[in-house]
Design a protein around this motif. Sequence first.
Motif, PDB file in Angstrom:
ATOM      1  N   PRO A  55       0.822  -1.212   0.000  1.00 24.17           N
ATOM      2  CA  PRO A  55       0.000   0.000   0.000  1.00 24.17           C
ATOM      3  C   PRO A  55       0.858   1.265   0.000  1.00 24.17           C
ATOM      4  CG  PRO A  55      -0.449  -1.377   1.926  1.00 24.17           C
ATOM      5  CD  PRO A  55       0.744  -1.931   1.239  1.00 24.17           C
ATOM      6  N   PRO A  56       0.283   2.365  -0.459  1.00 23.71           N
ATOM      7  CA  PRO A  56       0.988   3.640  -0.327  1.00 23.71           C
ATOM      8  C   PRO A  56       1.225   3.933   1.153  1.00 23.71           C
ATOM      9  CG  PRO A  56      -0.960   3.844  -1.743  1.00 23.71           C
ATOM     10  CD  PRO A  56      -1.009   2.492  -1.116  1.00 23.71           C
ATOM     11  N   ALA A  57       2.386   4.463   1.469  1.00 24.33           N
ATOM     12  CA  ALA A  57       2.739   4.739   2.870  1.00 24.33           C
ATOM     13  C   ALA A  57       1.720   5.647   3.538  1.00 24.33           C
ATOM     14  CB  ALA A  57       4.134   5.347   2.941  1.00 24.33           C
ATOM     15  N   GLU A  58       1.250   6.663   2.816  1.00 28.75           N
ATOM     16  CA  GLU A  58       0.286   7.591   3.411  1.00 28.75           C
ATOM     17  C   GLU A  58      -1.060   6.917   3.686  1.00 28.75           C
ATOM     18  OE1 GLU A  58       0.371   7.995  -1.034  1.00 28.75           O
ATOM     19  OE2 GLU A  58       1.925   8.145   0.484  1.00 28.75           O
ATOM     20  N   ALA A  59      -1.433   5.957   2.870  1.00 30.78           N
ATOM     21  CA  ALA A  59      -2.688   5.234   3.094  1.00 30.78           C
ATOM     22  C   ALA A  59      -2.579   4.350   4.335  1.00 30.78           C
ATOM     23  CB  ALA A  59      -3.040   4.390   1.867  1.00 30.78           C
ATOM     24  N   MET A  60      -1.439   3.691   4.498  1.00 33.75           N
ATOM     25  CA  MET A  60      -1.232   2.879   5.700  1.00 33.75           C
ATOM     26  C   MET A  60      -1.237   3.760   6.947  1.00 33.75           C
ATOM     27  SD  MET A  60       1.511  -0.080   4.713  1.00 33.75           S
ATOM     28  CE  MET A  60       1.848  -0.338   6.424  1.00 33.75           C
ATOM     29  N   ALA A  61      -0.592   4.904   6.866  1.00 30.07           N
ATOM     30  CA  ALA A  61      -0.548   5.819   8.017  1.00 30.07           C
ATOM     31  C   ALA A  61      -1.951   6.301   8.361  1.00 30.07           C
ATOM     32  CB  ALA A  61       0.371   6.998   7.720  1.00 30.07           C
ATOM     33  N   ALA A  62      -2.752   6.606   7.353  1.00 29.12           N
ATOM     34  CA  ALA A  62      -4.124   7.063   7.598  1.00 29.12           C
ATOM     35  C   ALA A  62      -4.953   5.959   8.249  1.00 29.12           C
ATOM     36  CB  ALA A  62      -4.774   7.519   6.285  1.00 29.12           C
ATOM     37  N   TRP A  63      -4.838   4.731   7.737  1.00 31.55           N
ATOM     38  CA  TRP A  63      -5.555   3.598   8.336  1.00 31.55           C
ATOM     39  C   TRP A  63      -5.161   3.451   9.805  1.00 31.55           C
ATOM     40  CZ3 TRP A  63      -9.050  -0.288   6.850  1.00 31.55           C
ATOM     41  CH2 TRP A  63      -9.179  -1.332   7.763  1.00 31.55           C
ATOM     42  N   ASN A  64      -3.871   3.411  10.064  1.00 30.32           N
ATOM     43  CA  ASN A  64      -3.387   3.188  11.422  1.00 30.32           C
ATOM     44  C   ASN A  64      -3.784   4.307  12.373  1.00 30.32           C
ATOM     45  OD1 ASN A  64      -2.320   0.682  10.800  1.00 30.32           O
ATOM     46  ND2 ASN A  64      -0.314   1.516  10.299  1.00 30.32           N
ATOM     47  N   ALA A  65      -3.900   5.524  11.866  1.00 29.39           N
ATOM     48  CA  ALA A  65      -4.331   6.648  12.698  1.00 29.39           C
ATOM     49  C   ALA A  65      -5.800   6.509  13.095  1.00 29.39           C
ATOM     50  CB  ALA A  65      -4.106   7.964  11.960  1.00 29.39           C
ATOM     51  N   LEU A  66      -6.595   5.903  12.223  1.00 38.57           N
ATOM     52  CA  LEU A  66      -8.037   5.778  12.472  1.00 38.57           C
ATOM     53  C   LEU A  66      -8.448   4.496  13.190  1.00 38.57           C
ATOM     54  CD1 LEU A  66      -9.470   7.025   9.054  1.00 38.57           C
ATOM     55  CD2 LEU A  66      -9.599   8.193  11.259  1.00 38.57           C
ATOM     56  N   MET A  67      -7.723   3.419  12.994  1.00 39.61           N
ATOM     57  CA  MET A  67      -8.211   2.111  13.400  1.00 39.61           C
ATOM     58  C   MET A  67      -7.653   1.579  14.719  1.00 39.61           C
ATOM     59  SD  MET A  67     -10.461   1.565  11.302  1.00 39.61           S
ATOM     60  CE  MET A  67     -11.027   1.929   9.668  1.00 39.61           C
ATOM     61  N   GLY A  68      -6.843   2.323  15.393  1.00 41.02           N
ATOM     62  CA  GLY A  68      -6.374   1.902  16.712  1.00 41.02           C
ATOM     63  C   GLY A  68      -5.572   0.627  16.686  1.00 41.02           C
ATOM     64  N   ALA A  69      -6.050  -0.374  17.402  1.00 41.84           N
ATOM     65  CA  ALA A  69      -5.306  -1.620  17.578  1.00 41.84           C
ATOM     66  C   ALA A  69      -5.266  -2.486  16.322  1.00 41.84           C
ATOM     67  CB  ALA A  69      -5.889  -2.422  18.737  1.00 41.84           C
ATOM     68  N   ALA A  70      -6.145  -2.250  15.374  1.00 38.92           N
ATOM     69  CA  ALA A  70      -6.137  -3.017  14.123  1.00 38.92           C
ATOM     70  C   ALA A  70      -5.154  -2.344  13.170  1.00 38.92           C
ATOM     71  CB  ALA A  70      -7.530  -3.072  13.514  1.00 38.92           C
ATOM     72  N   ARG A  71      -3.915  -2.791  13.227  1.00 40.11           N
ATOM     73  CA  ARG A  71      -2.827  -2.141  12.498  1.00 40.11           C
ATOM     74  C   ARG A  71      -2.623  -2.749  11.118  1.00 40.11           C
ATOM     75  NH1 ARG A  71      -1.802   2.350  14.611  1.00 40.11           N
ATOM     76  NH2 ARG A  71       0.316   2.327  13.873  1.00 40.11           N
ATOM     77  N   MET A  72      -2.317  -1.879  10.167  1.00 39.75           N
ATOM     78  CA  MET A  72      -1.887  -2.339   8.870  1.00 39.75           C
ATOM     79  C   MET A  72      -0.369  -2.230   8.873  1.00 39.75           C
ATOM     80  SD  MET A  72      -3.449  -1.373   5.198  1.00 39.75           S
ATOM     81  CE  MET A  72      -5.083  -1.779   5.808  1.00 39.75           C
TER      82      MET A  72
END
Length: 118
Positions: A55-72
């Motif tokens: 995935p694009p790095a920024e997309a992974m960072a956005a997911w991880n910022a929103l999803m808490g313990a469910a990390r990509m």
Amino acid sequence: MTGAEVQAAFATAGFCGVEAEGGVVYARVTPQSPEFRAEETEAGWRLVLPWNVTPPAEAMAAWNALMGAARMELHQGEARLVTGFPGPQVLIRWAALAAEAEVHFIRWRRDRRPWEGM
């Protein structure tokens, strides 16, 4: 929690293709969904949904910022969704997260078509 208890929790949640091999429990949220697994670690069990896309790095960072313990995260260059598995109470949320992650994984793969083909 034992592997047999993980299998039973997956079956009770209605997951498909539940099976164990070598201490790892595999299942699918729905028949057409990708396979995920439960692995026992020193910190306890965790759920892992791998996908062969970077995935694009920024997309992974956005997911991880929103999803808490469910990390990509990336593992050997490929994405995977990872979260702890303290017990069956998290499986409804896991099913929703896995479905949402699948949508992102597919979109990221399609976005790479011009460079990688498909």
